[in-house]
Write an enzyme that holds these catalytic residues in place. Structure first.
Site, PDB file in Angstrom:
ATOM      1  CG  ASP A 298      -2.074   0.957   1.111  1.00 38.97           C
ATOM      2  OD1 ASP A 298      -2.082   1.742   0.151  1.00 38.97           O
ATOM      3  OD2 ASP A 298      -2.964   0.926   1.969  1.00 38.97           O
TER       4      ASP A 298
ATOM      5  CG  ASP B  40      -3.034   3.694  -3.617  1.00 36.88           C
ATOM      6  OD1 ASP B  40      -3.991   3.007  -4.028  1.00 36.88           O
ATOM      7  OD2 ASP B  40      -3.126   4.444  -2.632  1.00 36.88           O
ATOM      8  CD  GLU B  41      -5.265  -1.471  -1.078  1.00 40.01           C
ATOM      9  OE1 GLU B  41      -5.585  -2.197  -0.135  1.00 40.01           O
ATOM     10  OE2 GLU B  41      -5.959  -0.491  -1.450  1.00 40.01           O
TER      11      GLU B  41
END
Length: 462
Positions: free
Chosen positions: A11, A105-106
């Site tokens: 993350d 983003d993960e």
């Protein structure tokens, strides 16, 4: 559940805000809030400096401004975020063929599938190499969780924030989870959390002690069984490399309710073009066109039309969306519009009639001279202004708008970004990734030497 912590969850830390700080040296170490800037805007991401003031994602921007009046409020720049995300996802794919992105983003990674790790020591070493690689490639930080299941890996990365790594050894799950709030578990939102609190259950340990039968009685069988398994740390879901997209859509919330039917039609056409752009970028076409309208009283209407075959033709999508709009009463005003495409496919069945019409329109425009495409010139993150002729009559001069955070280039001073605008002027800070904090200069809104620009890549940082 695995016997080794070989499922990794990455993350990125305050991703949008961190990208802005990396690309704008004067904002490093300062409160940065990315999101909608109008009266109805919502925070997408806040830097850790801004979070100290109580600002968080999904908060109305107006409330964030009251909590953090001196923060830098910027529009999102999704083009740049996607470029940085691809760099990070590339590093993950070097570790394993099984990478499951959840957002820009993960992502989850199955380290065993790629031979990157088979035990705790190997997983930890791989996680640390990944974090170092991300920093070297982008200048950003990411938090890593390692565990024997996806649920625990995600919880671990959250506990590791910011810029950390946490490995949960198999067999220690219940001990780790027991003191955590019930809201830590995925799927436990405010309503379920409050329901459990009234029953005297506030921690994951208390949830496990309540037992499956009691939880089923409280919240129903489907949810109760799942809650009990999560409280015990049980999760058998595999990492899935490809997620089939079910739909593609775009929408805009407007600072002021739209009443002018001409403006509303224009916005629907603009959204249709943006939607098709995303559709083509994903390599899909679709059969069903969906129009979303949120009216002045917050009532939300959706209308849809299914075509004879899948398409990615912007003219077809525009025409379908326009037909759907004709059946919606917008008299009281519109605060949000959205256009989407569902029923996705990997091929197109072109609408020859629409193509013929589009070709004829293109020839007519070429004969009259090209017009500026306002949607293309508008900054990301907010609705574009319609061509002046659509609102004020042919011949009216278009007004240039400069949103805070958008990229610009000056013929003399080079690349920079907009700090703010108003009273006929725009203030620009001239700096780039890796440079010292730049100088600020102010120009007239229509200065011919100042133009919108593409974002600069996050390379060459000092």
């Amino acid at each position: 559940m695995r016997s080794a912590p070989t499922i990794l969850h990455l993350d990125m830390d305050a991703f949008y805000a961190s990208v802005e700080q990396a690309s704008k040296p004067s904002l490093r170490g300062k409160a940065v809030i990315v999101g909608g800037l109008g009266p109805r805007g919502v925070v997408a991401t806040a830097s850790y400096e801004a979070r100290r003031f109580g600002v968080h994602s999904a908060m109305p921007t107006a409330q964030a401004r009251r909590l953090c009046p001196n923060g830098a409020y910027l529009i999102p720049r999704f083009t740049l975020y996607r470029e940085v995300s691809e760099l990070v996802m590339g590093l993950l794919r070097e570790l394993s063929p099984l990478v499951e992105p959840l957002s820009l983003d993960e992502a989850f990674v199955d380290l065993e599938a790629g031979g990157a790790a088979f035990d705790a020591a190997g997983a930890r070493a791989t996680g640390e190499r990944l974090r170092a690689g991300i920093t070297a490639l982008t200048g950003l930080s990411g938090s890593v969780g390692l565990a024997g299941s996806k649920m625990l890996a995600k919880i671990a990365s959250e506990e590791a924030k910011p810029d950390g790594l946490l490995l949960i050894e198999p067999g220690t799950e219940r001990e780790l989870l027991a003191p955590m709030p019930v809201r830590t578990l995925p799927g436990v939102g405010p309503a379920t959390g409050e329901h459990l609190r009234r029953a005297g259950i506030t921690t994951v340990g208390e949830l496990a002690e309540a037992g499956e039968d009691e939880l089923v009685r409280m919240v129903g069988r489907a949810h109760g069984v799942g809650l009990y398994r999560m409280a015990l740390g049980l999760d058998d879901r595999p990492v899935v490399a490809e997620r089939d997209a079910k739909s593609v859509s775009v929408e805009d919330t407007f600072d002021v309710d739209l009443h002018d039917r001409v403006r509303i039609r224009y916005e629907v056409q603009r959204l249709a073009d943006r939607c098709v752009g995303r559709l083509r970028a994903s390599g899909h076409s679709g059969r069903t066109i969906v129009l979303k309208v949120r009216r002045y009283d917050f009532s939300t209407l959706t209308r849809s039309e299914t075509l004879r075959g899948p398409t990615d033709d912007p003219a077809v999508v525009r025409e379908a969306a326009a037909r759907l709009l004709e059946g919606v009463d917008t008299t009281g005003g519109v605060r949000l519009l959205g256009v989407g495409v569902t029923g996705l496919a990997d091929f197109t069945q072109e609408d020859l009639f629409a193509q013929a019409r589009a070709a004829a329109e293109g020839e007519a425009e070429e004969a009259q001279g090209p017009e500026e495409d306002a949607a293309a010139a508008a900054p990301e993150g907010g609705p574009a202004e319609p061509p002046a002729a659509a609102l004020e009559g042919a011949g009216a001069a278009p007004v240039r708008h400069w949103a805070a955070g958008s990229d610009v280039r000056h013929a003399v001073y080079g690349p920079g970004w907009v700090q703010g605008s108003g009273v006929g002027r725009v203030t620009v800070r001239f700096e780039r990734p890796g440079s010292p904090p730049g100088r600020v200069r102010t120009f007239l809104l229509d200065d011919p030497e100042l133009e919108p620009s593409d974002p600069l890549p996050l390379v060459g940082r000092s």
